[in-house]
Design a protein around this motif. Sequence first.
Motif, PDB file in Angstrom:
ATOM      1  N   PHE A 134       4.886  -1.899  -8.548  1.00  0.00           N
ATOM      2  CA  PHE A 134       4.371  -2.138  -7.201  1.00  0.00           C
ATOM      3  C   PHE A 134       5.426  -2.806  -6.314  1.00  0.00           C
ATOM      4  O   PHE A 134       5.531  -2.511  -5.123  1.00  0.00           O
TER       5      PHE A 134
ATOM      6  N   LEU B 136       6.629   3.434   2.068  1.00  0.00           N
ATOM      7  CA  LEU B 136       5.460   3.282   1.218  1.00  0.00           C
ATOM      8  C   LEU B 136       4.669   2.010   1.493  1.00  0.00           C
ATOM      9  O   LEU B 136       3.450   1.971   1.310  1.00  0.00           O
TER      10      LEU B 136
ATOM     11  N   MET C  22       0.428   0.356   1.745  1.00  0.00           N
ATOM     12  CA  MET C  22       0.015  -0.770   0.904  1.00  0.00           C
ATOM     13  C   MET C  22      -0.376  -1.990   1.734  1.00  0.00           C
ATOM     14  O   MET C  22      -0.657  -3.045   1.186  1.00  0.00           O
TER      15      MET C  22
ATOM     16  N   TYR D 201      -0.854   9.242  -3.308  1.00  0.00           N
ATOM     17  CA  TYR D 201      -0.558   7.830  -3.120  1.00  0.00           C
ATOM     18  C   TYR D 201       0.935   7.540  -3.336  1.00  0.00           C
ATOM     19  O   TYR D 201       1.767   8.017  -2.594  1.00  0.00           O
ATOM     20  N   HIS D 202       1.302   6.802  -4.375  1.00  0.00           N
ATOM     21  CA  HIS D 202       2.692   6.374  -4.535  1.00  0.00           C
ATOM     22  C   HIS D 202       3.665   7.538  -4.719  1.00  0.00           C
ATOM     23  O   HIS D 202       4.852   7.399  -4.424  1.00  0.00           O
TER      24      HIS D 202
ATOM     25  N   ALA E 251       7.774  -0.189  -5.227  1.00  0.00           N
ATOM     26  CA  ALA E 251       7.118   0.722  -4.282  1.00  0.00           C
ATOM     27  C   ALA E 251       7.172   0.185  -2.861  1.00  0.00           C
ATOM     28  O   ALA E 251       7.353   0.950  -1.902  1.00  0.00           O
ATOM     29  N   GLU E 252       7.025  -1.116  -2.697  1.00  0.00           N
ATOM     30  CA  GLU E 252       7.060  -1.700  -1.353  1.00  0.00           C
ATOM     31  C   GLU E 252       8.417  -1.533  -0.673  1.00  0.00           C
ATOM     32  O   GLU E 252       8.518  -1.634   0.547  1.00  0.00           O
TER      33      GLU E 252
ATOM     34  N   GLY F  36      -0.354   8.460   0.867  1.00  0.00           N
ATOM     35  CA  GLY F  36       0.913   7.747   0.917  1.00  0.00           C
ATOM     36  C   GLY F  36       1.628   7.945   2.237  1.00  0.00           C
ATOM     37  O   GLY F  36       1.160   8.659   3.116  1.00  0.00           O
TER      38      GLY F  36
ATOM     39  N   SER G 145       0.545   8.617  -9.797  1.00  0.00           N
ATOM     40  CA  SER G 145       0.592   7.279  -9.246  1.00  0.00           C
ATOM     41  C   SER G 145       0.471   6.363 -10.467  1.00  0.00           C
ATOM     42  O   SER G 145       1.238   6.480 -11.403  1.00  0.00           O
TER      43      SER G 145
END
Length: 344
Positions: free
Chosen positions: A196, A136, A140, A107-108, A199-200, A132, A34
């Motif tokens: 980030f 994703l 978050m 996570y990611h 990732a969204e 995760g 991550s």
Amino acid sequence: MQSLPEVHFARTDDDVTIGYQIFGNGPVLVWMPSLSNILAQWRIPALRSAYLELARHLTVVLYDGRGMGTSDRRIDLGDLGVDAHLRDLHAVLDAAGIARASLLGYYHSVTTAIAFAARSPGRVDRMVLFGGAPRLREAMRPAQTQALLSLVEQDWGLFADAAATAWLGWDAAPSGRWVAEAFRTATTAPVAKAWFGAAERIDVSDEVGLVRAPALVLHRQGDQQIPVEVFRRLAERLPDARLVELPGSTPTLFIEDAAADLRLVTGFVGGGVVARPAVVADVLTPREHEVLALLAAGDANLEIARRLGIAVHTVERHLANLYRKIGARGRTDAVAYAIRRSRG
């Protein structure tokens, strides 16, 4: 292991250098990154202990994703989607000469693990997934996470300190100080902002059903963090998966009840089947057998009560009795026990 494992370097198809380490013996487990700095992570006492214990049973591969830690920092900030992360993983496996491996998506990197298992099924033995979701941004959404992400541009050092304590629960010295340092040195604020942001937008929902590798989905989160429903949906959609809800609220592995976490992961990666065990020790009553089987299948206390037609407090009494009989300290120990018995 007195000294740190050597850092090797792999080259991706798009000419990015990826730093990785490989150590231990046994089946291969790739602990996917991550926000990472593999050298700094060895300074964290709890992580160092986890690495060393995993290496007693498994060949462990750690690597930094593009833009992070020991890997290239000069990267295309517009190319940080799942395909870029897959190029990093492919490069490391090929450079290390690893044909097949189990993956620990953390996570990611959960989305990368899912996509790799779907697109390269012949290279994945098993998957352990924690923290995760296929879409994703679902992982978050918590307000605490959004508040932390707002600090990335404002004050990178403050973000690192806050993430180490509030986000990942590392609030005890010396671990908190070293985790904050690992975050701080993992990358720069501009790379983190792009990372980030990308990732969204990552969504591998359409690939979940294509995964053939057995998967162990683990959940341990506090009330203000990722809800268990996110992980239940993931486990339900994967063709061969079980969800295990770990006791505690520290949203990470190998810290709260570390020994039980390590036994669960090493047992599964080493060939343990996360399924309802047919028979366990005769010391358990028939009802305790049923409760343990449902526990190993990932059911929460309320679900066990509903399935068996008994009250929740009765389930809790059965759990207390079977924990005592098998020497388990909690839910994770009991699930690990059931897995071991199913293998025998």
